[in-house]
Design a protein around this motif. Sequence first.
Motif, PDB file in Angstrom:
ATOM      1  N   ALA A 245     114.671 -45.016 169.542  1.00 27.64           N
ATOM      2  CA  ALA A 245     113.515 -44.280 170.057  1.00 27.64           C
ATOM      3  C   ALA A 245     113.434 -42.891 169.443  1.00 27.64           C
ATOM      4  CB  ALA A 245     113.600 -44.183 171.584  1.00 27.64           C
ATOM      5  N   VAL A 246     114.596 -42.278 169.187  1.00 32.34           N
ATOM      6  CA  VAL A 246     114.618 -40.970 168.514  1.00 32.34           C
ATOM      7  C   VAL A 246     114.062 -41.098 167.099  1.00 32.34           C
ATOM      8  CG1 VAL A 246     116.114 -39.145 167.608  1.00 32.34           C
ATOM      9  CG2 VAL A 246     116.521 -40.072 169.904  1.00 32.34           C
ATOM     10  N   GLU A 247     114.499 -42.131 166.380  1.00 31.33           N
ATOM     11  CA  GLU A 247     114.044 -42.337 165.000  1.00 31.33           C
ATOM     12  C   GLU A 247     112.536 -42.572 164.924  1.00 31.33           C
ATOM     13  OE1 GLU A 247     116.319 -45.587 163.539  1.00 31.33           O
ATOM     14  OE2 GLU A 247     118.239 -44.511 163.623  1.00 31.33           O
ATOM     15  N   LYS A 248     111.983 -43.223 165.960  1.00 28.23           N
ATOM     16  CA  LYS A 248     110.544 -43.512 165.979  1.00 28.23           C
ATOM     17  C   LYS A 248     109.728 -42.368 166.570  1.00 28.23           C
ATOM     18  CE  LYS A 248     111.272 -48.517 166.391  1.00 28.23           C
ATOM     19  NZ  LYS A 248     111.078 -49.707 167.268  1.00 28.23           N
ATOM     20  N   GLY A 249     110.399 -41.307 167.004  1.00 31.68           N
ATOM     21  CA  GLY A 249     109.695 -40.158 167.562  1.00 31.68           C
ATOM     22  C   GLY A 249     109.284 -40.311 168.999  1.00 31.68           C
ATOM     23  N   HIS A 250     109.856 -41.317 169.717  1.00 32.62           N
ATOM     24  CA  HIS A 250     109.488 -41.551 171.107  1.00 32.62           C
ATOM     25  C   HIS A 250     110.369 -40.770 172.089  1.00 32.62           C
ATOM     26  CE1 HIS A 250     106.843 -44.495 169.571  1.00 32.62           C
ATOM     27  NE2 HIS A 250     107.732 -45.466 169.399  1.00 32.62           N
ATOM     28  N   LEU A 251     111.471 -40.217 171.590  1.00 35.04           N
ATOM     29  CA  LEU A 251     112.414 -39.514 172.454  1.00 35.04           C
ATOM     30  C   LEU A 251     113.088 -38.421 171.635  1.00 35.04           C
ATOM     31  CD1 LEU A 251     113.735 -39.766 175.367  1.00 35.04           C
ATOM     32  CD2 LEU A 251     115.582 -41.036 174.247  1.00 35.04           C
ATOM     33  N   PRO A 252     113.203 -37.200 172.187  1.00 34.01           N
ATOM     34  CA  PRO A 252     113.933 -36.160 171.457  1.00 34.01           C
ATOM     35  C   PRO A 252     115.418 -36.497 171.384  1.00 34.01           C
ATOM     36  CG  PRO A 252     113.403 -35.397 173.659  1.00 34.01           C
ATOM     37  CD  PRO A 252     112.696 -36.713 173.485  1.00 34.01           C
ATOM     38  N   LYS A 253     116.081 -35.994 170.378  1.00 28.50           N
ATOM     39  CA  LYS A 253     117.496 -36.315 170.180  1.00 28.50           C
ATOM     40  C   LYS A 253     118.327 -35.941 171.405  1.00 28.50           C
ATOM     41  CE  LYS A 253     121.236 -35.766 166.806  1.00 28.50           C
ATOM     42  NZ  LYS A 253     121.634 -35.145 165.512  1.00 28.50           N
ATOM     43  N   TYR A 254     117.973 -34.801 172.016  1.00 23.26           N
ATOM     44  CA  TYR A 254     118.735 -34.353 173.181  1.00 23.26           C
ATOM     45  C   TYR A 254     118.418 -35.185 174.430  1.00 23.26           C
ATOM     46  CZ  TYR A 254     114.338 -31.740 173.666  1.00 23.26           C
ATOM     47  OH  TYR A 254     113.015 -31.391 173.726  1.00 23.26           O
ATOM     48  N   GLY A 255     117.486 -36.116 174.324  1.00 23.30           N
ATOM     49  CA  GLY A 255     117.159 -36.986 175.438  1.00 23.30           C
ATOM     50  C   GLY A 255     118.040 -38.219 175.531  1.00 23.30           C
ATOM     51  N   VAL A 256     118.837 -38.484 174.478  1.00 24.04           N
ATOM     52  CA  VAL A 256     119.761 -39.630 174.529  1.00 24.04           C
ATOM     53  C   VAL A 256     120.912 -39.270 175.467  1.00 24.04           C
ATOM     54  CG1 VAL A 256     121.306 -41.116 173.215  1.00 24.04           C
ATOM     55  CG2 VAL A 256     119.160 -40.321 172.199  1.00 24.04           C
ATOM     56  N   PRO A 257     121.200 -40.091 176.493  1.00 25.09           N
ATOM     57  CA  PRO A 257     122.249 -39.749 177.460  1.00 25.09           C
ATOM     58  C   PRO A 257     123.603 -39.497 176.810  1.00 25.09           C
ATOM     59  CG  PRO A 257     120.941 -41.563 178.278  1.00 25.09           C
ATOM     60  CD  PRO A 257     120.501 -41.332 176.862  1.00 25.09           C
ATOM     61  N   SER A 258     124.325 -38.570 177.403  1.00 27.12           N
ATOM     62  CA  SER A 258     125.672 -38.271 176.941  1.00 27.12           C
ATOM     63  C   SER A 258     126.664 -39.330 177.372  1.00 27.12           C
ATOM     64  CB  SER A 258     126.134 -36.911 177.494  1.00 27.12           C
ATOM     65  OG  SER A 258     125.313 -35.872 177.034  1.00 27.12           O
ATOM     66  N   ASP A 259     126.307 -40.079 178.399  1.00 28.72           N
ATOM     67  CA  ASP A 259     127.251 -41.054 178.937  1.00 28.72           C
ATOM     68  C   ASP A 259     126.466 -42.153 179.647  1.00 28.72           C
ATOM     69  OD1 ASP A 259     129.602 -42.280 179.662  1.00 28.72           O
ATOM     70  OD2 ASP A 259     130.045 -40.910 181.325  1.00 28.72           O
ATOM     71  N   ILE A 260     127.036 -43.328 179.696  1.00 28.21           N
ATOM     72  CA  ILE A 260     126.490 -44.435 180.466  1.00 28.21           C
ATOM     73  C   ILE A 260     127.578 -44.969 181.377  1.00 28.21           C
ATOM     74  CG2 ILE A 260     125.735 -46.846 180.345  1.00 28.21           C
ATOM     75  CD1 ILE A 260     124.016 -46.166 178.011  1.00 28.21           C
TER      76      ILE A 260
END
Length: 557
Positions: free
Chosen positions: A514-529
């Motif tokens: 989603a970051v690569e496609k511009g749908h989510l900022p890089k800092y929006g990827v969770p740090s943990d799951i």
Amino acid sequence: MTTILNQHEDYHQAQDAYGFPLIIKQLLNRARIVSRHQTISYADKLTYTYAEFFKRINRLANVLKNMGLKQGDMVAVMDWDSHRYLEAYFAVPMSGMILQTVNVRLSEDKVLYTINHAKPKALLLNAEFAPMIKNHQFDAPSIEKVIWFDDEDAHVAELPSYVDGIYEDLLSSASDEFDFPDFDENTIATTFYTSGTTGNPKGVFFTHRQIVLQILASMASTALNAEGQGVRYTDVYMPMTPMFHVHAWCVPYWATLIGLKQIYPGRYLANKLVDLIEEHNVTLSHGVPTILQMLITEMNQRGGKFNGLKISLGGSKLNESLAKRAYECGIEFMCGFGMSESCPTLSRSIFDDKQKAMSLEEQINYRSLSGSPILLVNMELWDENGRKQPFDGEATGELVVRAPWLTQSYFKDHDAGNELWRGGWMHTQDIACITPDGTLKIVDRLKDVIKSGGEWISSIEIERILSLHPSVAEIAVIGIPDERWGERPVALITLKPDHTNTTAEDILAIGHQAVEKGHLPKYGVPSDIKFVKEMPKTSVGKLDKKVMRQMYSQNLF
């Protein structure tokens, strides 16, 4: 009674003209004429006609009157979704009394808090919930009369000494004739308590006029949808939102107004709900995504599909993974938006030829949004300085609303009521955007939005993207403290039973794409799951992110 106020000498109200106050008893007018032979059922326990329903309402009103209760008194109900609850929905407010619907899923101390705050004089009590009121003469001293509900053989049960009578016995000995009076439509009809995530629950209250207007606007907005989505005279209705919660979204009222066949399921158990849906060919319901997931899981285990079941969804955001599963399972679903303070419906999906022409992916995305304002609702988006934001689908702000059925304050809490109504608009505490065609998209709750490195991150948007992974059954994204960034998002996920080998990296890959496609900022990827067996939920089935944040901080995941 209302009168015509007009200075023109030719406009005078006839001496015997009926002013028709908008009170709950008017909701029965049509059904008394056209639906006398239609049926109302309580699970697999009993079925009776509307004609008998009308008599039972009269009997209950006489029981309350014979106990010495009068207009203005509070009558509380603690029950599962039943025919008895529906009878109380009408008999209590139609008598000029106030109906308190007690949230039986709260903790015992919170249940007692709401009862002692509202101070009902009478309590209609299901035997299952008797332990919650403890020794009510000391723990809930306002209660003077207790009427006992029992789905078993109440005549052989050992009744507590404080019980004044068994519901069915009392009804059978009361007259089935009662002349419900007219009174001011601005009379308080109902009160209940929000299951807020902070502090004690807050009491909201609604007048007869507010409830009737909400019913008419919500019902009309639903009916205006295309065939297959809107309500019809031929629908069979069963609630899957508790009747203690915002009048089950007021749908029992408008189902009765229309004269629909109605089924009340009792306690919400997935197998029982699906049994009733299949047995009675239920076509109309409503609930939160948690209930939807229960239904789909149960039906998948049976290897079948739903046939013509229309469900309105609200309470929390529907993720697109669950939406797709609902579509594949034969459920015609629509989303909406509302809150306890709004009685509740403010918006719902519009579905017409334009939406029918969409691709499946576009439909799933559209149906997962919060629809458009229903009739009579006005909405604005305000920034932090109270400036109005444009409806361009990009600008965001707090959603503030006006409608004729919104609670005017909180019961015995004027300060909180003033905060709710700052600037003459009700503040929802939801961050939203609205498209040029009027579609509402909830971005996040004010208390759930995540601020990382000075940038705002929508937990709902992250949930939407990660839910697209085929392994995800439920997902919640919370913000957790971070020394460097202030906060960082963490995703809590329950996996589908046949995807237990999925790793955190598998799901995070969706976020990176989603970051690569511009749908989510890089800092929006969770740090943990964190994979969890069960999500903490509120008493009405919403994901409880406050509890999640507490549990995460205590390393309980």
